[in-house]
Write a protein that holds these residues in place. Structure first.
Motif, PDB file in Angstrom:
ATOM      1  N   ILE A  10       0.892  -1.167   0.000  1.00  0.00           N
ATOM      2  CA  ILE A  10       0.000   0.000   0.000  1.00  0.00           C
ATOM      3  C   ILE A  10       0.926   1.211   0.000  1.00  0.00           C
ATOM      4  CG2 ILE A  10      -2.112  -1.007   0.899  1.00  0.00           C
ATOM      5  CD1 ILE A  10      -1.204  -0.122   3.714  1.00  0.00           C
ATOM      6  N   TYR A  12       2.488   5.022   0.220  1.00  0.00           N
ATOM      7  CA  TYR A  12       2.412   6.201   1.090  1.00  0.00           C
ATOM      8  C   TYR A  12       1.760   7.342   0.334  1.00  0.00           C
ATOM      9  CZ  TYR A  12       5.770   4.174   4.401  1.00  0.00           C
ATOM     10  OH  TYR A  12       6.402   3.389   5.332  1.00  0.00           O
ATOM     11  N   HIS A  18       3.866   7.465  -9.036  1.00  0.00           N
ATOM     12  CA  HIS A  18       4.858   7.613 -10.099  1.00  0.00           C
ATOM     13  C   HIS A  18       5.086   6.251 -10.752  1.00  0.00           C
ATOM     14  CE1 HIS A  18       7.782   5.794  -7.457  1.00  0.00           C
ATOM     15  NE2 HIS A  18       7.728   6.791  -6.584  1.00  0.00           N
ATOM     16  N   GLY A  20       7.280   4.025 -10.475  1.00  0.00           N
ATOM     17  CA  GLY A  20       7.664   2.917  -9.589  1.00  0.00           C
ATOM     18  C   GLY A  20       6.434   2.224  -9.022  1.00  0.00           C
ATOM     19  N   HIS A  21       5.515   3.007  -8.467  1.00  0.00           N
ATOM     20  CA  HIS A  21       4.265   2.424  -7.955  1.00  0.00           C
ATOM     21  C   HIS A  21       3.495   1.765  -9.106  1.00  0.00           C
ATOM     22  CE1 HIS A  21       4.710   6.350  -5.562  1.00  0.00           C
ATOM     23  NE2 HIS A  21       5.095   5.403  -4.732  1.00  0.00           N
ATOM     24  N   THR A  24       4.750  -1.897 -10.028  1.00  0.00           N
ATOM     25  CA  THR A  24       4.246  -2.976  -9.168  1.00  0.00           C
ATOM     26  C   THR A  24       2.760  -3.230  -9.428  1.00  0.00           C
ATOM     27  OG1 THR A  24       5.647  -1.944  -7.501  1.00  0.00           O
ATOM     28  CG2 THR A  24       4.335  -3.826  -6.795  1.00  0.00           C
ATOM     29  N   ASP A  49      -1.248   3.789   2.269  1.00  0.00           N
ATOM     30  CA  ASP A  49      -0.707   3.751   3.622  1.00  0.00           C
ATOM     31  C   ASP A  49      -0.714   5.200   4.109  1.00  0.00           C
ATOM     32  OD1 ASP A  49       0.705   3.101   5.897  1.00  0.00           O
ATOM     33  OD2 ASP A  49       2.431   2.239   4.856  1.00  0.00           O
ATOM     34  N   TRP A 225       4.163   0.776  10.401  1.00  0.00           N
ATOM     35  CA  TRP A 225       4.325  -0.494   9.664  1.00  0.00           C
ATOM     36  C   TRP A 225       3.433  -1.594  10.234  1.00  0.00           C
ATOM     37  CZ3 TRP A 225       6.205  -1.861   5.049  1.00  0.00           C
ATOM     38  CH2 TRP A 225       7.064  -0.976   4.396  1.00  0.00           C
ATOM     39  N   TYR A 232      -3.113  -6.325   4.438  1.00  0.00           N
ATOM     40  CA  TYR A 232      -3.202  -7.510   3.580  1.00  0.00           C
ATOM     41  C   TYR A 232      -4.303  -8.455   4.064  1.00  0.00           C
ATOM     42  CZ  TYR A 232       1.471  -6.034   1.906  1.00  0.00           C
ATOM     43  OH  TYR A 232       2.539  -5.348   1.370  1.00  0.00           O
ATOM     44  N   SER A 257       9.177  -4.095  -4.237  1.00  0.00           N
ATOM     45  CA  SER A 257      10.564  -3.963  -4.650  1.00  0.00           C
ATOM     46  C   SER A 257      11.485  -4.126  -3.436  1.00  0.00           C
ATOM     47  CB  SER A 257      10.772  -2.627  -5.363  1.00  0.00           C
ATOM     48  OG  SER A 257      11.985  -2.679  -6.078  1.00  0.00           O
ATOM     49  N   ASP A 259      13.261  -2.270  -1.655  1.00  0.00           N
ATOM     50  CA  ASP A 259      13.290  -1.295  -0.561  1.00  0.00           C
ATOM     51  C   ASP A 259      12.540  -1.747   0.684  1.00  0.00           C
ATOM     52  OD1 ASP A 259      10.996  -1.180  -2.145  1.00  0.00           O
ATOM     53  OD2 ASP A 259      10.655   0.954  -1.815  1.00  0.00           O
ATOM     54  N   ILE A 260      11.528  -2.599   0.485  1.00  0.00           N
ATOM     55  CA  ILE A 260      10.716  -2.988   1.642  1.00  0.00           C
ATOM     56  C   ILE A 260      10.706  -4.506   1.863  1.00  0.00           C
ATOM     57  CG2 ILE A 260       9.305  -0.899   1.594  1.00  0.00           C
ATOM     58  CD1 ILE A 260       7.135  -2.409   0.142  1.00  0.00           C
ATOM     59  N   HIS A 286      10.501  -7.427  -7.342  1.00  0.00           N
ATOM     60  CA  HIS A 286      10.863  -7.015  -8.712  1.00  0.00           C
ATOM     61  C   HIS A 286      11.908  -5.908  -8.651  1.00  0.00           C
ATOM     62  CE1 HIS A 286       8.753  -3.229  -8.502  1.00  0.00           C
ATOM     63  NE2 HIS A 286       7.638  -3.831  -8.122  1.00  0.00           N
ATOM     64  N   GLY A 287      12.402  -5.536  -9.823  1.00  0.00           N
ATOM     65  CA  GLY A 287      13.511  -4.587  -9.888  1.00  0.00           C
ATOM     66  C   GLY A 287      13.096  -3.152  -9.585  1.00  0.00           C
ATOM     67  N   TYR A 288      14.106  -2.347  -9.396  1.00  0.00           N
ATOM     68  CA  TYR A 288      13.912  -0.936  -9.081  1.00  0.00           C
ATOM     69  C   TYR A 288      14.253  -0.125 -10.324  1.00  0.00           C
ATOM     70  CZ  TYR A 288      13.214   2.478  -5.397  1.00  0.00           C
ATOM     71  OH  TYR A 288      12.690   3.447  -4.589  1.00  0.00           O
ATOM     72  N   PHE A 289      13.381   0.822 -10.674  1.00  0.00           N
ATOM     73  CA  PHE A 289      13.637   1.668 -11.850  1.00  0.00           C
ATOM     74  C   PHE A 289      14.503   2.868 -11.481  1.00  0.00           C
ATOM     75  CE2 PHE A 289       9.391   0.569 -14.109  1.00  0.00           C
ATOM     76  CZ  PHE A 289      10.022  -0.373 -14.891  1.00  0.00           C
TER      77      PHE A 289
HETATM   78  N1  MSP Z   1       3.852   2.219   2.541  1.00  0.00           N
HETATM   79  C1  MSP Z   1       4.975   1.360   2.353  1.00  0.00           C
HETATM   80  C2  MSP Z   1       4.533  -0.057   2.039  1.00  0.00           C
HETATM   81  C3  MSP Z   1       3.634  -0.681   3.063  1.00  0.00           C
HETATM   82  S1  MSP Z   1       3.097  -2.261   2.560  1.00  0.00           S
HETATM   83  C4  MSP Z   1       2.445  -2.928   3.946  1.00  0.00           C
HETATM   84  C5  MSP Z   1       5.812   1.869   1.193  1.00  0.00           C
HETATM   85  N2  MSP Z   1       5.222   2.686   0.323  1.00  0.00           N
HETATM   86  S2  MSP Z   1       5.910   3.344  -0.976  1.00  0.00           S
HETATM   87  O1  MSP Z   1       4.951   4.282  -1.494  1.00  0.00           O
HETATM   88  O2  MSP Z   1       7.196   3.845  -0.660  1.00  0.00           O
HETATM   89  O3  MSP Z   1       6.022   2.175  -2.022  1.00  0.00           O
HETATM   90  C6  MSP Z   1       7.189   1.389  -2.144  1.00  0.00           C
HETATM   91  C7  MSP Z   1       6.972   0.418  -3.292  1.00  0.00           C
HETATM   92  O4  MSP Z   1       6.642   1.158  -4.491  1.00  0.00           O
HETATM   93  C8  MSP Z   1       8.179  -0.404  -3.695  1.00  0.00           C
HETATM   94  O5  MSP Z   1       8.360  -1.546  -2.903  1.00  0.00           O
HETATM   95  C9  MSP Z   1       7.797  -0.764  -5.112  1.00  0.00           C
HETATM   96  O6  MSP Z   1       6.773  -1.707  -5.095  1.00  0.00           O
HETATM   97  C10 MSP Z   1       7.252   0.558  -5.615  1.00  0.00           C
HETATM   98  N3  MSP Z   1       8.302   1.432  -6.100  1.00  0.00           N
HETATM   99  C11 MSP Z   1       8.562   2.705  -5.644  1.00  0.00           C
HETATM  100  N4  MSP Z   1       9.595   3.222  -6.358  1.00  0.00           N
HETATM  101  C12 MSP Z   1      10.042   2.317  -7.247  1.00  0.00           C
HETATM  102  C13 MSP Z   1      11.010   2.339  -8.283  1.00  0.00           C
HETATM  103  N5  MSP Z   1      11.786   3.374  -8.497  1.00  0.00           N
HETATM  104  N6  MSP Z   1      11.119   1.228  -9.051  1.00  0.00           N
HETATM  105  C14 MSP Z   1      10.297   0.137  -8.899  1.00  0.00           C
HETATM  106  N7  MSP Z   1       9.380   0.095  -7.947  1.00  0.00           N
HETATM  107  C15 MSP Z   1       9.298   1.104  -7.018  1.00  0.00           C
HETATM  108  O7  MSP Z   1       6.968   1.489   1.094  1.00  0.00           O
END
Ligand code: MSP
Length: 472
Positions: A10, A12, A18, A20-21, A24, A49, A225, A232, A257, A259-260, A286-289
Motif C-alpha cells: 500500500i 504512502y 509515479h 515505480g508504484h 508494481t 498507507d 508499519w 493484507y 521492490s 526497498d521494503i 521485482h527490480g527498481y527503476f
Molecule cells: N507504505 C509502504 C509499504 C507498506 S506495505 C504494507 C511503502 N510505500 S511506498 O509508497 O514507498 O512504495 C514502495 C513500493 O513502491 C516499492 O516496494 C515498489 O513496489 C514501488 N516502487 C517505488 N519506487 C520504485 C522504483 N523506483 N522502481 C520500482 N518500484 C518502485 O513502502
C-alpha cells in the motif's frame, strides 16, 4: 476452484503515484488477469498507507488536516489505477474505520499474549523509511535510501517480541514455506537472519498523533508499519481476530521492490505467527527503476507520472512499455527516449503495422479465413511457463519473436505482388493465425488492444481497422 490472492504494497500518500508504484501495480494486474484467464478465483488488493510521521509532517507542510490531505492523495492513486485499467478487487485505505478497528483488535491479542511489552526505545529513526535504524544501517551517517540523517529518538514504547520468532521464521524461509523470490533475495534475507538476527521492535509512538490509538493505552499510536501490514488481511474483510483466516488468506503472491523486502521478511511474518495465522506463500521482489541512471526524485525533476505516460502512449501501450522495460526481478534503467523507441519499434511498426498490413491484404483480396484462438499449443505453453515463473518480460519476448517472424515472412514473400488467391492465402493465413494467438496471450498485458485484435482477426472476412498504435 483454485484461489489466488495477489497484493501490492500500500503506497504512502506523501507522494502522488509515479512509475515505480505503477510498475508494481501493473505487474500485479497482469498476474491477476492471467490467473483469471486460467479460471481461478482471484482476489487482487492494492491501497494506500496513510498514517505515521511522514504523512503527518507532509500534511502539515501542505497546511491541511492529515485526513483531508490523505483523502486527496488517495483519490489520485485510485484515479491513476482506474485510468490504467487496473482490475483490483479492493482498494484498502489504512484510515478506513474497519481497518483501524481490526488493527486494534489484533494488537490487543498480541499484547494479551505477551508478545508486546512496555519498554523504551533509545536510538535512530528514519522518517523516509518509517523505520528504526542502527548505526550499521547507515552510510556516512545517512539513510542510504533517503540520504537524510535519521532523527534521534528516546521514548517509552510498546515493543513487539520480534526476536522470539527468529528461529521459526528462518527455518520457514529456508524451507520455502515462505518463499522469497528471486533466489538471490532469499539468500540476502537468510544471511540477514544468520548474521544480524532479529531484535525486538517498537510498535508504538508516543509523539506521533496521526495514527491508530493503542487500545490499552491511548497515549500511544500504533507504529505505522504494524498498522500497514495488516492491510493484507483487512483488505479481505478480516476483523482482527487471531487464528481466523479470511477466505483468500494466505496470499499467493505479494509483489514489491527491494526497498521494503526486509520488513516484509521479518516483522510481517512474525506478526502473522503471533496472530496464529499462516504465512504468505510467496513474496516476489521485482527490480527498481532508475531514470537515465539516476534515482527518481522530485529535486532532480525526473519523476515520471503514470498520467504522463498514458497521455503520450495510451493505456495499453503504457502497460506494455512498463512490463517490457526490464527483466522482472532485475533493476532497470528507463527514460522517455527508450520508451519512444520501443513504442515505435514494437507497437507502431511492430504489432500495429503487421496487423494493418495483413488485414489490409486479406480485405483487398477478399480472402476469407476461419481462424481459431489458442490453436498454437507450443506458444501457449511457452507463455504459460514464463507467466507462472513471473517472467512477464520473457512472455512478451516470446510473442514478439513470433510477430517479428511473421513480419519477416511477409517482407520476404511479398504477397502484395502475387495474383493467385490461393498462394496469397497460403502466406497470410498462418501469419493472421499468429496475430490472433498472440493477441489472446496478450490479454493480461493489453486488455483493450488485444480484444480489438481478437475481434478483428476472428471474423471470417478480416477487415483493415483503425491503426492500433498511432506513430509518435
Ligand atoms: N507504505 C509502504 C509499504 C507498506 S506495505 C504494507 C511503502 N510505500 S511506498 O509508497 O514507498 O512504495 C514502495 C513500493 O513502491 C516499492 O516496494 C515498489 O513496489 C514501488 N516502487 C517505488 N519506487 C520504485 C522504483 N523506483 N522502481 C520500482 N518500484 C518502485 O513502502
Amino acid at each position: 476452484m483454485k484461489k489466488f490472492y495477489i497484493t501490492t504494497p500500500i503506497y504512502y500518500v506523501n507522494d502522488k503515484p509515479h512509475i515505480g508504484h505503477t510498475y508494481t501495480t501493473v505487474a500485479a494486474d497482469v498476474l491477476a488477469r492471467w490467473h483469471r484467464t486460467l479460471g481461478e478465483d482471484i482476489f487482487f488488493l492494492t491501497g494506500t498507507d496513510e498514517h505515521g510521521a511522514k504523512i503527518e509532517s507532509k500534511a502539515k507542510e501542505m497546511g491541511l488536516e492529515p485526513k483531508r490531505y490523505a483523502d486527496e492523495v488517495a483519490a489520485v492513486f485510485k484515479e491513476a489505477w482506474k485510468e490504467l485499467n487496473i482490475s483490483n478487487d479492493n482498494f484498502l485505505r489504512t484510515t478506513d474505520e474497519a481497518h483501524m478497528k481490526a488493527v486494534q483488535t489484533a494488537l490487543q491479542y498480541m499484547y494479551n499474549k505477551g508478545d508486546i511489552y512496555l519498554s523504551k526505545y533509545d536510538g535512530l529513526y528514519c522518517r523516509g523509511c518509517e523505520q528504526y535504524k542502527s548505526e550499521r544501517d547507515l552510510v556516512d551517517g545517512l539513510c542510504p535510501d533517503h540520504k537524510i540523517a535519521p532523527e534521534k529518538m528516546s521514548e517509552e514504547c510498546y515493543t513487539f517480541k520480534l526476536s522470539k520468532y527468529q528461529d521459526e521464521l528462518l527455518e520457514k524461509i529456508k524451507k520455502d514455506e515462505l518463499k522469497i523470490l528471486p533466489p538471490n533475495r532469499k539468500n540476502e534475507i537468510v544471511s540477514f537472519y544468520e548474521k544480524e538476527g532479529l531484535e525486538d521492535v517498537s510498535f508504538s509512538r508516543k509523539n506521533i498523533n496521526w495514527g491508530i490509538p493503542i487500545p490499552w493505552d491511548k497515549s500511544h499510536t500504533v507504529y505505522v508499519w504494524a498498522d500497514a501490514f495488516l492491510n493484507y488481511l483487512t483488505g479481505l474483510g478480516w476483523s482482527g481476530e487471531a487464528g481466523k483466516s479470511p477466505k483468500f488468506w494466505p496470499a499467493s503472491a505479494q509483489l514489491m521492490s527491494k526497498d521494503i523486502l526486509r520488513v516484509h521478511a521479518t516483522i510481517w511474518p512474525a506478526m502473522l505467527l503471533s496472530l496464529d495465522l499462516p504465512l504468505p506463500e510467496k513474496i516476489f521482489i521485482h527490480g527498481y527503476f532508475q531514470i537515465n541512471g539516476q534515482k527518481m526524485s522530485k529535486s532532480l525533476g525526473n519523476v515520471i507520472a503514470p498520467a504522463d505516460l498514458v497521455k503520450k502512449y495510451g493505456v495499453d501501450a503504457t502497460r506494455y512499455l512498463i512490463m517490457s522495460a526490464t527483466a522482472f526481478g532485475h533493476d532497470g534503467d528507463i527514460s522517455w527516449e527508450k520508451f519512444d523507441d520501443k513504442y515505435n519499434a514494437d507497437l507502431a511498426n511492430g504489432l500495429g503495422n503487421l496487423a494493418a498490413r495483413v488485414s489490409n491484404l486479406l480485405e483487398t483480396n477478399k480472402i476469407k479465413l476461419n481462424l481459431r484462438i489458442g490453436s498454437d499449443k507450443k506458444l501457449n505453453e511457452e507463455c504459460a511457463a514464463s507467466m507462472q515463473a513471473f517472467k512477464f518480460d520473457e512472455s512478451l519476448k516470446i510473442l514478439w519473436d513470433k510477430l517479428r517472424a511473421g513480419d519477416a515472412v511477409l517482407s520476404d514473400k511479398k504477397p502484395w505482388k502475387l495474383k493467385d488467391e490461393a498462394a496469397i492465402k497460403n502466406i497470410l493465413e498462418p501469419i493472421a493465425g499468429d496475430i490472433l494467438n498472440a493477441a489472446n496471450l496478450l490479454k493480461p498485458f493489453m486488455p483493450t488492444v488485444s480484444e480489438k485484435v481478437i475481434k478483428q482477426f476472428s471474423a471470417k472476412q478480416i477487415k483493415k481497422g483503425e491503426p492500433l498504435f498511432p506513430r509518435i
